[in-house]
Scaffold this motif. Structure first.
Motif, PDB file in Angstrom:
ATOM      1  N   PRO A  39       0.832  -1.211   0.000  1.00 43.16           N
ATOM      2  CA  PRO A  39       0.000   0.000   0.000  1.00 43.16           C
ATOM      3  C   PRO A  39       0.859   1.251   0.000  1.00 43.16           C
ATOM      4  O   PRO A  39       1.991   1.261   0.500  1.00 43.16           O
ATOM      5  CB  PRO A  39      -0.798  -0.124   1.307  1.00 43.16           C
ATOM      6  CG  PRO A  39       0.065  -0.964   2.185  1.00 43.16           C
ATOM      7  CD  PRO A  39       0.778  -1.930   1.285  1.00 43.16           C
ATOM      8  N   LEU A  40       0.341   2.306  -0.581  1.00 39.51           N
ATOM      9  CA  LEU A  40       1.031   3.593  -0.602  1.00 39.51           C
ATOM     10  C   LEU A  40       0.466   4.512   0.476  1.00 39.51           C
ATOM     11  O   LEU A  40      -0.724   4.484   0.763  1.00 39.51           O
ATOM     12  CB  LEU A  40       0.872   4.272  -1.968  1.00 39.51           C
ATOM     13  CG  LEU A  40       1.777   3.785  -3.095  1.00 39.51           C
ATOM     14  CD1 LEU A  40       1.355   4.428  -4.409  1.00 39.51           C
ATOM     15  CD2 LEU A  40       3.235   4.090  -2.813  1.00 39.51           C
ATOM     16  N   LYS A  41       1.334   5.302   1.040  1.00 36.74           N
ATOM     17  CA  LYS A  41       0.902   6.308   2.010  1.00 36.74           C
ATOM     18  C   LYS A  41       0.548   7.581   1.243  1.00 36.74           C
ATOM     19  O   LYS A  41       1.333   8.521   1.164  1.00 36.74           O
ATOM     20  CB  LYS A  41       2.022   6.589   3.015  1.00 36.74           C
ATOM     21  CG  LYS A  41       2.463   5.364   3.802  1.00 36.74           C
ATOM     22  CD  LYS A  41       3.667   5.695   4.666  1.00 36.74           C
ATOM     23  CE  LYS A  41       4.180   4.456   5.371  1.00 36.74           C
ATOM     24  NZ  LYS A  41       5.406   4.738   6.172  1.00 36.74           N
ATOM     25  N   LEU A  42      -0.585   7.575   0.638  1.00 35.60           N
ATOM     26  CA  LEU A  42      -0.994   8.713  -0.185  1.00 35.60           C
ATOM     27  C   LEU A  42      -1.145   9.963   0.663  1.00 35.60           C
ATOM     28  O   LEU A  42      -1.480   9.875   1.851  1.00 35.60           O
ATOM     29  CB  LEU A  42      -2.299   8.384  -0.900  1.00 35.60           C
ATOM     30  CG  LEU A  42      -2.208   7.255  -1.932  1.00 35.60           C
ATOM     31  CD1 LEU A  42      -3.584   6.934  -2.495  1.00 35.60           C
ATOM     32  CD2 LEU A  42      -1.257   7.609  -3.045  1.00 35.60           C
ATOM     33  N   PRO A  43      -0.941  11.165   0.135  1.00 34.82           N
ATOM     34  CA  PRO A  43      -0.674  11.389  -1.292  1.00 34.82           C
ATOM     35  C   PRO A  43       0.801  11.179  -1.660  1.00 34.82           C
ATOM     36  O   PRO A  43       1.698  11.567  -0.914  1.00 34.82           O
ATOM     37  CB  PRO A  43      -1.072  12.845  -1.494  1.00 34.82           C
ATOM     38  CG  PRO A  43      -0.802  13.479  -0.165  1.00 34.82           C
ATOM     39  CD  PRO A  43      -1.120  12.431   0.862  1.00 34.82           C
ATOM     40  N   GLU A  88       9.102   4.905   1.291  1.00 34.47           N
ATOM     41  CA  GLU A  88       8.269   6.069   1.047  1.00 34.47           C
ATOM     42  C   GLU A  88       8.496   7.066   2.173  1.00 34.47           C
ATOM     43  O   GLU A  88       8.253   6.773   3.342  1.00 34.47           O
ATOM     44  CB  GLU A  88       6.800   5.653   0.987  1.00 34.47           C
ATOM     45  CG  GLU A  88       5.884   6.711   0.388  1.00 34.47           C
ATOM     46  CD  GLU A  88       4.463   6.190   0.279  1.00 34.47           C
ATOM     47  OE1 GLU A  88       3.562   7.024   0.085  1.00 34.47           O
ATOM     48  OE2 GLU A  88       4.253   4.971   0.411  1.00 34.47           O
ATOM     49  N   VAL A  89       9.028   8.226   1.807  1.00 35.32           N
ATOM     50  CA  VAL A  89       9.388   9.242   2.794  1.00 35.32           C
ATOM     51  C   VAL A  89       8.765  10.570   2.391  1.00 35.32           C
ATOM     52  O   VAL A  89       9.093  11.120   1.329  1.00 35.32           O
ATOM     53  CB  VAL A  89      10.922   9.389   2.912  1.00 35.32           C
ATOM     54  CG1 VAL A  89      11.263  10.448   3.966  1.00 35.32           C
ATOM     55  CG2 VAL A  89      11.565   8.054   3.259  1.00 35.32           C
ATOM     56  N   ASN A  90       7.866  11.070   3.222  1.00 36.12           N
ATOM     57  CA  ASN A  90       7.256  12.384   3.000  1.00 36.12           C
ATOM     58  C   ASN A  90       6.683  12.542   1.587  1.00 36.12           C
ATOM     59  O   ASN A  90       6.902  13.552   0.917  1.00 36.12           O
ATOM     60  CB  ASN A  90       8.269  13.495   3.274  1.00 36.12           C
ATOM     61  CG  ASN A  90       8.737  13.512   4.716  1.00 36.12           C
ATOM     62  OD1 ASN A  90       7.973  13.197   5.626  1.00 36.12           O
ATOM     63  ND2 ASN A  90      10.007  13.858   4.918  1.00 36.12           N
ATOM     64  N   GLY A  91       5.971  11.523   1.131  1.00 35.40           N
ATOM     65  CA  GLY A  91       5.338  11.604  -0.178  1.00 35.40           C
ATOM     66  C   GLY A  91       6.247  11.302  -1.349  1.00 35.40           C
ATOM     67  O   GLY A  91       5.851  11.474  -2.506  1.00 35.40           O
ATOM     68  N   THR A  92       7.481  10.826  -1.081  1.00 33.84           N
ATOM     69  CA  THR A  92       8.420  10.475  -2.143  1.00 33.84           C
ATOM     70  C   THR A  92       8.714   8.986  -2.099  1.00 33.84           C
ATOM     71  O   THR A  92       9.131   8.447  -1.068  1.00 33.84           O
ATOM     72  CB  THR A  92       9.735  11.263  -2.006  1.00 33.84           C
ATOM     73  OG1 THR A  92       9.470  12.659  -2.137  1.00 33.84           O
ATOM     74  CG2 THR A  92      10.729  10.845  -3.087  1.00 33.84           C
TER      75      THR A  92
END
Length: 288
Positions: A39-43, A88-92
């Motif tokens: 899963p992605l931590k959107l956005p 995934e760090v701060n949307g990157t």
């Protein structure tokens, strides 16, 4: 003298055969096929990919989760041939594929591909760097792209963006069915093709290679090659101003009769106009 040359040739073939046999014996043929779904931590705003060796494919996925698929095959010392690092760090989203064994520089012994499937998101930045391998980006939307490859081809297709900056040292570049505001495509040794591309401001340059522009439509375009030909087709009306330049090569332009083609210097005209100049070559103009 001929006998010496023949002996050297036969000796070289024998040595090459021995080396190949040793490679097959020492290096086993290994395949890797791994699929990561997370899963992605959107956005999600940015994606950065850095590869030592291997191809990179970035595309849109129907899955709401992030998919990373690694395929590798070739002759290696063991099965532990590569390591995938991602986070995934701060949307990157950071993705790196590292080779765990020495790279021999022989592409026939290796084949790496990393596929990144993204859910439907609008990215701010796409940053991809590859030393030895091809890059393909398709069916995603982003604002800015910064793409660098040393030895490999780049293909961008079905993209909506704001800025595309691309540097390729040894390889061909293809830009297909893309909408953007600014494009800067630079290659040292390779051909550049842009087809059905819409932009506001464009700079396209290669040192040794041909330029093929088919309905690459924009307000301003400067396209140049030092050693190569330029082929341009414009069958759609647009208020464009193009500057086409080659030093050693021909320029062939096929355009609507409403677009003025200028083959001499020292004059300026209002758009639509295409200025074409070659130092050692010919300019051929055809009307659609």
């Amino acid at each position: 003298m001929k006998r010496i040359v023949l002996v050297i040739l036969i000796t070289s073939i024998v040595v090459l055969g021995i080396i190949t046999a040793l490679m097959i014996h020492v290096f086993g043929y290994v395949t890797v096929n791994k699929n990561y779904v997370m899963p992605l931590k959107l956005p999600l705003h940015n994606i950065m990919i850095n590869n030592d060796v291997g191809n990179v494919v970035i595309t849109q996925s129907q899955n709401p989760k992030l998919i990373i698929h690694i395929m590798a095959e070739g002759f290696f010392l063991s099965g532990n041939i590569c390591t995938l690092l991602y986070g995934e760090v701060n949307g990157t989203l950071l993705v790196t594929l590292r080779l765990n064994q020495p790279y021999l520089g022989l592409n026939t012994f290796y084949n790496f591909t990393i596929y990144v499937g993204l859910p439907t998101v609008m990215l701010n930045n796409v940053n991809v760097t590859v030393d030895n391998g091809n890059i393909k980006i398709e069916n995603i939307n982003f604002k800015n792209a910064d793409i660098t490859v040393n030895n490999g081809n780049v293909e961008i297709e079905n993209i909506n963006s704001t800025n595309i900056y691309l540097n390729d040292i040894n390889g061909n570049v293809r830009l297909i069915n893309t909408n953007t505001s600014v494009i800067k495509l630079n290659s040292v040794n390779g051909n550049i093709k842009a087809e059905d591309v819409y932009f506001f401001h464009g700079l396209i340059k290669t040192l040794n290679g041909n330029l093929e522009l088919k309905n690459a439509i924009g307000n301003y375009l400067k396209a140049s090659t030092t050693n190569g030909n330029i082929f341009v087709i414009v069958n759609k009306y647009f208020n464009l101003t193009y500057y086409l330049t080659t030093r050693n090569g021909d320029i062939e332009i096929t355009a609507l009769p409403s677009i003025r083609i200028v083959t001499y210097s020292g004059v300026t005209y209002p758009p639509p106009v295409i200025y074409a100049n070659t130092t050692n070559g010919n300019v051929d103009v055809n009307t659609i």
